[in-house]
Design an enzyme around this catalytic site. Sequence first.
Site, short mmCIF file in Angstrom:
data_model
loop_
_atom_site.label_atom_id
_atom_site.label_comp_id
_atom_site.label_asym_id
_atom_site.label_seq_id
_atom_site.Cartn_x
_atom_site.Cartn_y
_atom_site.Cartn_z
N GLY A 15 5.50 37.10 9.26
CA GLY A 15 4.05 37.06 9.07
C GLY A 15 3.44 35.71 9.35
N GLY A 88 3.37 45.10 11.56
CA GLY A 88 3.62 45.57 10.21
C GLY A 88 5.06 45.46 9.78
N THR A 89 5.26 45.69 8.47
CA THR A 89 6.60 45.52 7.89
C THR A 89 7.58 46.57 8.38
OG1 THR A 89 5.79 46.75 5.96
CG2 THR A 89 5.78 44.33 5.82
N SER A 112 11.98 39.63 1.39
CA SER A 112 11.06 38.80 2.17
C SER A 112 11.36 37.32 1.95
CB SER A 112 9.60 39.10 1.80
OG SER A 112 9.36 38.80 0.44
N LYS A 362 15.98 -3.09 0.30
CA LYS A 362 16.15 -2.18 1.44
C LYS A 362 17.45 -2.50 2.16
CE LYS A 362 14.98 -2.91 5.43
NZ LYS A 362 15.65 -3.22 6.75
N HIS A 374 12.97 -10.53 -10.78
CA HIS A 374 11.55 -10.25 -10.62
C HIS A 374 10.97 -10.84 -9.33
CE1 HIS A 374 11.95 -13.27 -14.13
NE2 HIS A 374 12.18 -13.90 -13.01
#
Length: 492
Positions: A15, A88-89, A112, A362, A374
């Site tokens: 869908g 459609g389904t 589904s 990093k 800090h």
Amino acid sequence: MTFRGDTAVLVLAAGPGSRMRSDTPKVLHTIAGRSMLSHSLHAITKLAPQHLVVVLGHEHQRIAPLVAELADTLERTIDVALQDRPRGTGHAVFCGLSALPDDYGGIVVVTSGDTPLLDANTLAELIATHNATSAAVTVLTTTFSDPLGYGRILRTQDNEVMAIIEHADASPSQREIREVNAGVYAFDITALRSALIRLNSNNTQQELYLTDVISILRREGQKVNAQHIDDNALVAGVNNRVQLAELSAELNRRIVATHQVAGVTIIDPATTWIDIDVTIGNDTVIHPGTQLLGRTQIGECCVIGPDTTLTDVLVSQRATVVRTHGTSSTIGAGAMVGPFTYLRPGTVLGTKGKLGAFVETKNSTIGTGAKVPHLTYVGDADIGEHSNIGASSVFVNYDGTAKQRTTIGSHVRTGSDTKFVAPVTVGDGAYTGAGTVVRNDVPPGALAVSVSPQRNIENWVQRKRPGSAAAQAAEKASTRTGKQSQQKSEPD
């Protein structure tokens, strides 16, 4: 879980999902760290069906590669069938059956890709019920207080399922029915194939409804069975962002409760979000405002939060992580992180190490017992065990062309505001003075100092900023100093 006889599962994911109003295909929207389609396929894989087919249509070029990735992750074959037009389904199931072997004669489960809470146990119970009867189809049903959008279950006076009427085609009295079609079925494949060729599009949406198969089989005198589940969240579908948020919250509530029952203290479940693939050790405490995402792993006896987001982070036992944002990093046992710490990918903090307030790291390794307390950026660096990096230090890792690495030995002490211009190595036991710019390697045990002696330029403010508040304050201070000097020089 396995069952007597063959089982094939068709997952309808063709869908357009137009009510999501999104460029992302509906089934790829995520809940608890997985796409909705991924949730469905994970649950189905636990059943070990002989065949698993995903029916795609809208945006199939984007979804099919992700299905292939999931097949690798789940270590099983997942076939893809294409519904070239949205008819459609019923037509979607017809397309899905084409992916099965011609001689396949087992049962077919249809579900589904937009029911992310549907679990393996519910599917297993449906299959077991179907196997225990001679029904041509067993349909899963549930009850909603507000069944808007769902097909209604029509029953006979004997309480047998007679038909399923879609919401758009239902009369006002039929819309009052609260029992709905959950969109999950177990079919005898021969009966299913026979009924599919009898479908027509004489309905409001001019589509081939899979639900019409129920009334067709009923008219043919075949048995139609139903299994009702009380927990309607398990089969709730997602058609818009409101429902996406509601099911996200519901799944998160269940995930949080699972961890609590397993021995994790979660102070405020309402503000704690945990993805489905996260693991948390016993006696860990999670404080409010915490998000544990991706494949994050938390060890035993840790303290996490408040206000912490960790994505794909490994935290070893007895570590403390406070007000931290971390991604693809490792935190050692007994380590302390935060507050206001940013762990970027590739950060590895050793046992009993520390990354303190306003520290960003990093692609760096911080050794056992090492501390960056800090106001420091550590990028592309290796810091040895038990070293201490002074406040406001910067690892200058980019030379304008490429990132370069800095190596800090063990037991190193660096002064505040030290700059390490990579590539550079500081030997074991070395020191740096405050404000040092380290451009060359520092030998073990050496003191690196690059700052020249301080030079004071007298009366600079009065000359360069005459009349300013600073100049006036300096003049007054000079006057006071002069008077004090004169008083000291006068004899008693």
